[in-house]
Scaffold this active site. Structure first.
Site, short mmCIF file in Angstrom:
data_model
loop_
_atom_site.label_atom_id
_atom_site.label_comp_id
_atom_site.label_asym_id
_atom_site.label_seq_id
_atom_site.Cartn_x
_atom_site.Cartn_y
_atom_site.Cartn_z
N HIS A 69 38.37 3.89 36.32
CA HIS A 69 38.23 2.83 37.32
C HIS A 69 36.84 2.84 37.96
O HIS A 69 36.16 3.88 38.02
CB HIS A 69 39.30 2.97 38.39
N GLU A 71 35.82 2.65 41.06
CA GLU A 71 35.63 3.53 42.21
C GLU A 71 35.39 4.97 41.74
O GLU A 71 34.51 5.65 42.26
CB GLU A 71 36.87 3.51 43.12
N CYS A 97 43.59 1.12 43.61
CA CYS A 97 44.90 1.68 43.28
C CYS A 97 45.09 2.95 44.11
O CYS A 97 44.14 3.45 44.74
CB CYS A 97 45.00 1.98 41.78
N CYS A 100 42.65 5.84 43.10
CA CYS A 100 41.28 5.62 43.58
C CYS A 100 41.20 5.75 45.10
O CYS A 100 40.23 6.29 45.63
CB CYS A 100 40.76 4.27 43.11
#
Length: 142
Positions: A69, A71, A97, A100
């Protein structure tokens, strides 16, 4: 017209998202401290491994697990280059999410500015609230 800082950095996050290699969601992140960009990240495969646009998606439980992801990639880039993210703001195109969100908390992020309300759940909101992380929603594509 000169944009406010949150809009400015969110627009940059949208540009960073253009580098994403998983077309299920083009996500970009910009980590900022004192109005200076610390690092950026987009969703894509680990360095040197095939990307979704080359090898296809690797779907498990409804998620593509071939990618990291945005992040997480931003936090990893900071770690690789010895940049502290303590006290920073994370500008991200999509609401984080839960995984993250936990990484952002441990990375010392104190503020998350997001654009799209993507899969917001109560557990993620609870974690961020308990960690006193400020949440702000802005439209970065105006």
């Amino acid at each position: 017209m000169r944009p406010e800082w949150d809009i400015y950095f969110m627009k940059i996050a949208h540009v960073v998202a253009l580098r994403s290699t998983c077309d299920r969601a083009f996500v970009g992140t910009v980590m900022v401290l004192d109005k200076r960009i610390l690092t950026t990240g987009f969703n894509g495969s680990p360095a040197g491994l095939p990307h979704c646009d080359e090898a296809g998606h690797l779907i498990m439980e409804g998620h593509c697990v071939r990618t990291i992801h945005a992040e997480a990639n931003a936090i990893i880039q900071a770690a690789l280059h010895g940049v502290s993210t303590k006290g920073s703001t994370c500008y991200v195109t999509h609401f984080p999410c839960i995984q993250c969100a936990k990484m952002l908390i441990n990375a010392g992020v104190v503020r998350i500015v997001y654009d799209q309300e993507y899969r917001i759940d109560e557990n993620t909101l609870d974690f961020l609230q308990l960690a006193n992380v400020e949440l702000v929603r802005v439209n970065g594509e105006e």
